[in-house]
Design an enzyme around this catalytic site. Sequence first.
Site, PDB file in Angstrom:
ATOM      1  N   CYS A   1       0.806  -1.009   0.017  1.00  0.00           N
ATOM      2  CA  CYS A   1      -0.056   0.136  -0.079  1.00  0.00           C
ATOM      3  C   CYS A   1       0.951   1.103   0.022  1.00  0.00           C
ATOM      4  O   CYS A   1       1.596   1.356   1.053  1.00  0.00           O
ATOM      5  CB  CYS A   1      -0.900   0.126   1.111  1.00  0.00           C
ATOM      6  SG  CYS A   1      -1.922   1.359   1.436  1.00  0.00           S
TER       7      CYS A   1
ATOM      8  N   CYS B   1      -0.681   4.473   2.139  1.00  0.00           N
ATOM      9  CA  CYS B   1      -0.911   4.492   3.536  1.00  0.00           C
ATOM     10  C   CYS B   1      -0.056   2.998   4.237  1.00  0.00           C
ATOM     11  O   CYS B   1       0.870   2.781   3.633  1.00  0.00           O
ATOM     12  CB  CYS B   1      -1.888   4.780   4.298  1.00  0.00           C
ATOM     13  SG  CYS B   1      -3.597   4.150   3.461  1.00  0.00           S
ATOM     14  N   SER B   2      -0.887   2.376   4.848  1.00  0.00           N
ATOM     15  CA  SER B   2      -0.344   0.724   4.993  1.00  0.00           C
ATOM     16  C   SER B   2      -1.593  -0.121   4.990  1.00  0.00           C
ATOM     17  O   SER B   2      -1.727  -1.010   5.920  1.00  0.00           O
ATOM     18  CB  SER B   2       0.271   0.859   6.204  1.00  0.00           C
ATOM     19  OG  SER B   2       1.232   1.753   6.331  1.00  0.00           O
TER      20      SER B   2
END
Lengths: 243, 214
Positions: B117, B120-121
Site C-alpha cells: 500500500c 498508507c499501509s
Amino acid sequence: MTRSHDMGGRFGDGNIPIKLKDGRFIDDEPVFKFEWHAKALAVTLAAAPVGKWSIDKGRFFRECLPPLDYSRFSYYEKWISALVNLLVEKKLINSEELKNAVNEIQNNKPYINQEKHYHPDMLKPEDVSITLGRGGPSKRADLKKPRYKIGDIVKTLNFSPNKYKTGGHTRLPMYARGKQGKIILHHQSHVLPDKSAHNLGDGQEHLYTVEFLSYELWGNTNGNENDIVCIDLWESYLTNDSF
Amino acid sequence: MIKKINTKKNNTENIHHSHNILPEEPELRVKALETLLVNKGLVDRNTLNELIDTYENRIGPKNGAKVIAKAWVDVSFKERLLNNATKAIEELSYTGRQGEHMVVVENTYEIHNMVVCTLCSCYPWPVLGLPPSWYKSDEYRARAVREPRKVLKEFGLLLDEKIKIKVWDSTSEMRYLVLPMRPKGTEELTEEELAKTVTRNSMIGTGLPELIND
C-alpha cells in the site's frame, strides 16, 4: 500536486528494514514493539465510534500532517498525532485540556474525574468483538451503470482527481497519473474517498482494478518489462476519451 | 473583510498542527491523550485492553495460514476463495475491520503476486493481523512498485526472469491476500501441518511457504 504520503516509486529510500540470517528472513517482531504502540492503536480504534469520522477522513488527517512531521514520525506517531487533530476538529477535546493533561502527567498527578459522564457512543468492552467483526464495508448500491468493463483500455487523469477540494484526499497515486492501463477487475460501486474524506457523503462510484505495465509506469530502466502493477481506481479517475 | 477570510483560512490549516500542543516524546503524547479521553468519558480503559488483547493474541497470520492450507486441500473451497474471497473466508469466521472486501490472488509458475500500500499501509487485518513494521516502512512503500525484483531479493527471494511479477497497490478498501503455491513434497501432510508451512510473507508475496526441518 500531492502530499508526503504519496511515495510510490520515490527514489532515495534504502534497504527494506528486515532481519536476515543465512539469507533467510527472520520473523521475530512482536505485534507491538512498545506499550505505547498498543495504546496508540487502541485509543485510535476506540475513539472512532465517538468521532464518527470516515476511514477516508482518518487517512486524510494523517496525510495532512506537516510534511516534515509525516516523514520523521513512525507509524503510530502519525496515528496518534492525526487523532489529536481529528478530535480537536470535532471539538471533542481542546488545546487547553490537552495542555492540562500533559501537565498532570508530568507532575505525576493524573486527574481522575469521579463524576464522569460517558459519551453515549463510547465503545464498551463487551462490544469490541462485534464492532471489529462488523467492520465498515465500503460497498454501496450502484447509482449508475458502469462506464467500463473488464478488458477495456483506459487512461488515468494526469492531475489530482479530487475536484471537490483543492489539495483534497484522493487515491490515485502520483506515479500512476496520465498512464494507460487495462481493466482487469470490476468491484461494483464503492464509497468515493475524494468525497467521503471531506464530509461530502458517500458519492459511490464504480471501482475497478487496472493493470499497468511496468514499462508504462517507469520506462524500461527498472527491471523486468513483463512486470505489472495493479491499482484499484474509481471511475472518475479514468478516461477513455482518446481511444 | 479580506482580513476576516484570511483568519478563517489560517484556522483551518492549523487544525492539522494541533498535535504540536503535545510533547514530542510519543510515549507521553499517547499517555496524555489516553488520560484525557478516559477522563472525558470518550473511551473506556477496559475497551483499550480488549482491543490490544484482540490484536496481540487473537487475530494474526495464523488465520490466513488456515485459509491457504484449506485452499490447498479442498478444491471447491479454493474455487470459492478465488471467485469470492470475502464470502469464502467468512466460512472460517475471519471477517470485519480491514477485511471487509477481500480478493485472493493465486501464484502460479508464470505469475508471482505481491501486495503493498504505497499511500498508507492498508493490509488485510482479519487474516494477517496488524502489518509488520517493514510493510509500513517508507522503503517498502516507495520501492515495491518500482523495483519489485530488487525488493524481493532483499527478502531472499530470487525469481526467474520469466516469472511475471504482479504488484497489487491497495489503494481502495479491497484487501489482497496471496495464495502461494503448495510446496513440493507435502503430499503426506495434513491440513494442520500444511498451515504451519504458510509464512506471513508468503501471503504478502515477499516470501514462499517454508517446510519446517525436524
